[in-house]
Motif scaffolding. Structure first.
Motif, PDB file in Angstrom:
ATOM      1  N   SER A 140       0.832  -1.212   0.000  1.00 44.83           N
ATOM      2  CA  SER A 140       0.000   0.000   0.000  1.00 44.83           C
ATOM      3  C   SER A 140       0.860   1.254   0.000  1.00 44.83           C
ATOM      4  N   SER A 141       2.092   1.117   0.500  1.00 44.12           N
ATOM      5  CA  SER A 141       2.934   2.291   0.685  1.00 44.12           C
ATOM      6  C   SER A 141       4.069   2.396  -0.325  1.00 44.12           C
ATOM      7  N   ARG A 142       4.273   1.354  -1.152  1.00 46.91           N
ATOM      8  CA  ARG A 142       5.387   1.364  -2.092  1.00 46.91           C
ATOM      9  C   ARG A 142       4.961   0.823  -3.456  1.00 46.91           C
ATOM     10  N   GLU A 143       5.530   1.411  -4.490  1.00 51.00           N
ATOM     11  CA  GLU A 143       5.330   0.843  -5.823  1.00 51.00           C
ATOM     12  C   GLU A 143       6.211  -0.385  -6.001  1.00 51.00           C
ATOM     13  N   PHE A 144       7.424  -0.309  -5.469  1.00 49.46           N
ATOM     14  CA  PHE A 144       8.379  -1.418  -5.515  1.00 49.46           C
ATOM     15  C   PHE A 144       8.813  -1.712  -4.082  1.00 49.46           C
ATOM     16  N   VAL A 145       9.106  -2.973  -3.790  1.00 48.79           N
ATOM     17  CA  VAL A 145       9.413  -3.311  -2.401  1.00 48.79           C
ATOM     18  C   VAL A 145      10.871  -3.067  -2.023  1.00 48.79           C
ATOM     19  N   ALA A 146      11.724  -2.834  -3.008  1.00 44.06           N
ATOM     20  CA  ALA A 146      13.151  -2.639  -2.718  1.00 44.06           C
ATOM     21  C   ALA A 146      13.718  -1.523  -3.576  1.00 44.06           C
ATOM     22  N   GLY A 147      13.528  -0.310  -3.144  1.00 47.18           N
ATOM     23  CA  GLY A 147      14.053   0.817  -3.895  1.00 47.18           C
ATOM     24  C   GLY A 147      13.053   1.398  -4.875  1.00 47.18           C
ATOM     25  N   GLU A 148      13.580   1.991  -5.933  1.00 45.17           N
ATOM     26  CA  GLU A 148      12.762   2.750  -6.872  1.00 45.17           C
ATOM     27  C   GLU A 148      12.563   2.052  -8.212  1.00 45.17           C
ATOM     28  N   ARG A 149      12.882   0.758  -8.275  1.00 45.21           N
ATOM     29  CA  ARG A 149      12.682   0.050  -9.534  1.00 45.21           C
ATOM     30  C   ARG A 149      12.308  -1.400  -9.266  1.00 45.21           C
ATOM     31  N   PHE A 150      11.760  -2.021 -10.293  1.00 42.51           N
ATOM     32  CA  PHE A 150      11.337  -3.418 -10.224  1.00 42.51           C
ATOM     33  C   PHE A 150      12.531  -4.324  -9.948  1.00 42.51           C
TER      34      PHE A 150
END
Length: 204
Positions: A140-150
């Motif tokens: 809910s709080s992040r687009e990606f779970v580890a940093g700013e990219r897939f």
């Protein structure tokens, strides 16, 4: 030139390993195995003594288990950018959530599917409710779970959430649906699922 082989079945967790292979952009061959027969053959048991799929062979290296396959391929082919830099805070998040899927999430879900109830004090994952609440807060709080990219961690988490929701094992929470759909729409994921669906249709 290195060689990559995927050992799989079209109706298995092998679709996750195929998605990861597609993300690397590397050429690979596929060897399809059947439950109870070729999956338990001496030739395949020499590769995976569990007689289960998926497995990959990269030259002389064999890797089994989806989380391990994803982590290995991300490191073997760094140009694909599927893991954050080693030693970074993002790399810590990457390992945390990649193995959270393989550990707490899968253990909690399979316990539920088997109709068992474990004391949260002894179960490594606590409870399914805790696992899902933790993941809901995360996506809910992040687009990606580890940093700013897939990364491979997003691949694992979105694949397993989508799979479990599809079969009604976990609730279709809006945050889960949005996160899983966002990443499943990647070209590599679409190709992987299409390939497995084509093989399954041919078998039928």
């Amino acid at each position: 030139m290195s060689t990559l082989t995927l050992y799989t079945h079209p109706e298995s967790r092998g679709v996750v390993a195929r998605w990861m292979l597609e993300e690397t952009g590397q050429p690979y061959r596929t060897e399809y195995l059947e439950y109870g027969t070729t999956m338990k053959s001496p030739e395949y048991l020499a590769i995976n003594p569990m007689g289960k799929v998926p497995a990959i062979r990269h030259d002389t290296t064999v890797v089994t288990e989806n989380a391990a396959i994803c982590a290995y391929l991300a490191d073997a082919f760094p140009a694909a950018g599927l893991a954050p830099p080693s030693g970074s805070r993002e790399r810590g998040d990457y390992y945390r959530w990649l193995f959270f899927v393989a550990g707490p999430l899968e253990a909690a879900v399979l316990t539920k599917m088997g109709g068992a109830t474990l004391d949260p004090r002894s179960a490594g994952y606590g409870s399914l409710e805790d696992v899902l609440a933790t993941l809901e807060s995360l996506v809910s709080s992040r687009e990606f779970v580890a940093g700013e990219r897939f990364s491979a961690a997003d691949l694992m988490l979105s694949a397993y959430l989508g799979w479990y929701m599809q079969f009604g094992v976990i609730d279709k929470r809006p945050a889960f649906e949005a996160y899983a759909a966002r990443h499943a729409g990647r070209e590599a994921g679409v190709r992987a699922r299409a390939s497995e669906a084509e093989r399954a249709a041919a078998k039928a």
